[in-house]
Enzyme design. Structure first.
Site, PDB file in Angstrom:
ATOM      1  N   THR A  41     -33.201 -30.008 -33.894  1.00  0.00           N
ATOM      2  CA  THR A  41     -32.914 -30.279 -32.482  1.00  0.00           C
ATOM      3  C   THR A  41     -33.256 -31.694 -32.084  1.00  0.00           C
ATOM      4  OG1 THR A  41     -33.182 -27.986 -31.838  1.00  0.00           O
ATOM      5  CG2 THR A  41     -33.581 -29.605 -30.130  1.00  0.00           C
ATOM      6  N   TYR A  55     -26.795 -26.023 -27.996  1.00  0.00           N
ATOM      7  CA  TYR A  55     -26.418 -27.377 -28.372  1.00  0.00           C
ATOM      8  C   TYR A  55     -26.132 -27.392 -29.874  1.00  0.00           C
ATOM      9  CZ  TYR A  55     -31.266 -26.922 -29.634  1.00  0.00           C
ATOM     10  OH  TYR A  55     -32.444 -26.433 -30.142  1.00  0.00           O
ATOM     11  N   SER A  88     -32.729 -26.279 -39.259  1.00  0.00           N
ATOM     12  CA  SER A  88     -33.762 -25.879 -40.229  1.00  0.00           C
ATOM     13  C   SER A  88     -33.711 -24.406 -40.620  1.00  0.00           C
ATOM     14  CB  SER A  88     -35.149 -26.230 -39.713  1.00  0.00           C
ATOM     15  OG  SER A  88     -35.565 -25.322 -38.718  1.00  0.00           O
ATOM     16  N   THR A 121     -37.312 -27.097 -35.646  1.00  0.00           N
ATOM     17  CA  THR A 121     -38.588 -26.417 -35.391  1.00  0.00           C
ATOM     18  C   THR A 121     -38.611 -25.005 -35.962  1.00  0.00           C
ATOM     19  OG1 THR A 121     -37.778 -25.607 -33.268  1.00  0.00           O
ATOM     20  CG2 THR A 121     -38.987 -27.718 -33.276  1.00  0.00           C
ATOM     21  N   ASP A 122     -37.443 -24.423 -36.244  1.00  0.00           N
ATOM     22  CA  ASP A 122     -37.421 -23.016 -36.656  1.00  0.00           C
ATOM     23  C   ASP A 122     -38.189 -22.755 -37.941  1.00  0.00           C
ATOM     24  OD1 ASP A 122     -34.063 -22.099 -35.456  1.00  0.00           O
ATOM     25  OD2 ASP A 122     -35.940 -22.627 -34.437  1.00  0.00           O
ATOM     26  N   LYS A 194     -44.804 -21.593 -34.805  1.00  0.00           N
ATOM     27  CA  LYS A 194     -43.963 -21.656 -33.602  1.00  0.00           C
ATOM     28  C   LYS A 194     -44.197 -20.362 -32.826  1.00  0.00           C
ATOM     29  CE  LYS A 194     -39.222 -22.677 -32.070  1.00  0.00           C
ATOM     30  NZ  LYS A 194     -37.837 -23.031 -32.495  1.00  0.00           N
ATOM     31  N   GLU A 315     -57.005  -1.149 -45.777  1.00  0.00           N
ATOM     32  CA  GLU A 315     -55.981  -0.111 -45.541  1.00  0.00           C
ATOM     33  C   GLU A 315     -55.307   0.357 -46.818  1.00  0.00           C
ATOM     34  OE1 GLU A 315     -56.761   0.397 -41.633  1.00  0.00           O
ATOM     35  OE2 GLU A 315     -55.296   1.497 -42.858  1.00  0.00           O
TER      36      GLU A 315
HETATM   37  N1  DGL Z   1     -31.527 -24.770 -35.137  1.00  0.00           N
HETATM   38  C1  DGL Z   1     -32.934 -24.939 -34.892  1.00  0.00           C
HETATM   39  C2  DGL Z   1     -33.576 -25.768 -36.012  1.00  0.00           C
HETATM   40  O1  DGL Z   1     -32.926 -26.683 -36.496  1.00  0.00           O
HETATM   41  C3  DGL Z   1     -33.148 -25.634 -33.592  1.00  0.00           C
HETATM   42  C4  DGL Z   1     -34.560 -25.578 -33.188  1.00  0.00           C
HETATM   43  C5  DGL Z   1     -35.186 -26.945 -33.128  1.00  0.00           C
HETATM   44  O2  DGL Z   1     -34.981 -27.806 -34.027  1.00  0.00           O
HETATM   45  O3  DGL Z   1     -35.949 -27.122 -32.183  1.00  0.00           O
HETATM   46  O4  DGL Z   1     -34.733 -25.487 -36.347  1.00  0.00           O
END
Ligand code: DGL
Length: 358
Positions: A41, A55, A88, A121-122, A194, A315
């Site tokens: 992103t 986006y 990502s 971020t993913d 995250k 467990e």
């Molecule tokens: N498609 C997600 C990624 O590339 C977008 C999330 C981001 O980068 O904030 O991880």
């Protein structure tokens, strides 16, 4: 030599000394930081400035990312490389191996002070933890992303990038392992995750907390990461062509053994079971994991719960079943450590030691 000549030489030396003293001090050149861009992103664009979802990620190149933050020139000499241009969710262990090799190459150079990796971020936390376990340098490696695309009002990418470069250029960041720098916070690769699908402050280390914060382009640290990382680990991927295939099975009410059996059929070398509660196993899941273990697949009991460590022999009787427990690692990070452990051994006692150390 006549006395007169002595006087002339002395005056000349004095003049030189005074001139040198009056000249402005030669400032040391700013540290060299290389930005490795992978997409996400932070490199995303949207049709309008108010669009923060829906986006297109991974469209803006590294040169444009750098050009958008001229203030970078005040904290470092910056160069950029476009290693990948992907969202990502499409990142894979094959990408990690390419990235790790390039990071080590750059940090082996005397003229490079640190590396920043721009990333979606993913799966950012996974790439960060993998690099934390394999990079063979004490120099700073900082991962950074954004929750709003570059075209958005109050996009967070530019300030995140500025902070990440300033952190990577700082002497205080040396020897602290791979870090994630987002929203003015500094987190350890091992502990960060995250926590929110859309919030700007999504990256948190819920149980152990941040390492520090960025204030006016300078890091302020409050703690160090305790677990071994980078140069202190036994993992070296220099000659690893492909990581061992390790899968994750998520448990839920009624999940049974379907996912576990599917992973076995897919030929995985390890299974991380994201159990309920303290890594609890349903009767069916336990039977499937016992069968998997008998086939030589290494089984790690993790938990779908975001906090707390899975207790060994709690467990499930791990000693009797020859299972490993994931400590407090998330299932997605336990999978990374298990894959790296399997590049060195299939001995479950050795692997359990690794889960206590990293
Ligand atoms: N498609 C997600 C990624 O590339 C977008 C999330 C981001 O980068 O904030 O991880």
């Amino acid at each position: 030599m006549t006395t007169r000549r002595h006087h002339t030489l002395a005056l000349a030396f004095l003049a030189l000394a005074l001139a040198a003293a009056a000249a402005p001090p030669q400032l040391a050149p700013l540290p060299q930081v290389t930005i490795l861009a992978t997409g996400g992103t932070i490199a995303g664009t949207a049709a309008t400035s108010t669009a923060t979802v829906g986006y297109t990620a991974a469209t803006v190149g590294v040169a444009a990312l750098i050009a958008a933050v001229p203030e970078l020139a005040a904290v470092a000499r910056v160069s950029g490389e476009q290693v990948f241009q992907i969202a990502s969710e499409n990142m894979t262990p094959a990408h990690w191996l390419i990235l790790a090799r390039r990071v080590d190459e750059l940090l082996a150079r005397d003229d490079v002070a640190g590396v920043v990796i721009t990333h979606g971020t993913d799966t950012l936390e996974e790439t960060a933890y993998f690099l934390d376990l394999v990079v063979k340098s004490a120099k700073p490696v900082v991962l950074v992303g954004a929750m709003r695309p570059s075209t958005a009002i109050s996009a967070d990418g530019p300030m995140n990038l500025y902070n990440a470069v300033a952190l990577a250029a700082s002497r205080e960041a040396v020897g602290r392992g791979v870090m994630v720098c987002m929203n003015d916070r500094i987190d350890a690769a091992r502990d960060v995750t995250k926590t929110n699908t859309v919030a700007l402050d999504t990256f948190r280390s819920p149980e152990l907390g941040i390492l520090g914060v960025m204030e006016g382009g300078r890091p302020a640290f409050y703690r160090t990461a305790e677990r071994a990382h980078t140069t202190a680990t036994e993992f070296d991927v220099t000659n690893v062509k492909e990581l061992p295939n390790v899968g994750v099975a998520l448990a839920y009410a009624g999940s049974g053994r379907v996912a576990i059996d599917a992973l076995v059929a897919a030929g995985v070398k390890g299974i991380v079971n994201a159990g309920v509660g303290d890594g609890s196993l349903s009767v069916e899941a336990k039977a499937a994991l016992v069968e998997a273990r008998k086939r030589g697949i290494v089984v790690v009991r993790a938990s779908r719960i975001p906090g707390g460590a899975v207790a060994r022999n709690g467990e499930a009787n791990d000693d009797a079943l020859d299972f490993v427990v994931a400590d407090n690692l998330s299932p997605q990070k336990a999978r990374i450590l298990l894959a790296l452990a399997l590049t060195r051994t299939a001995d479950t006692r050795e692997i359990q030691r690794m889960f206590r150390r990293y």
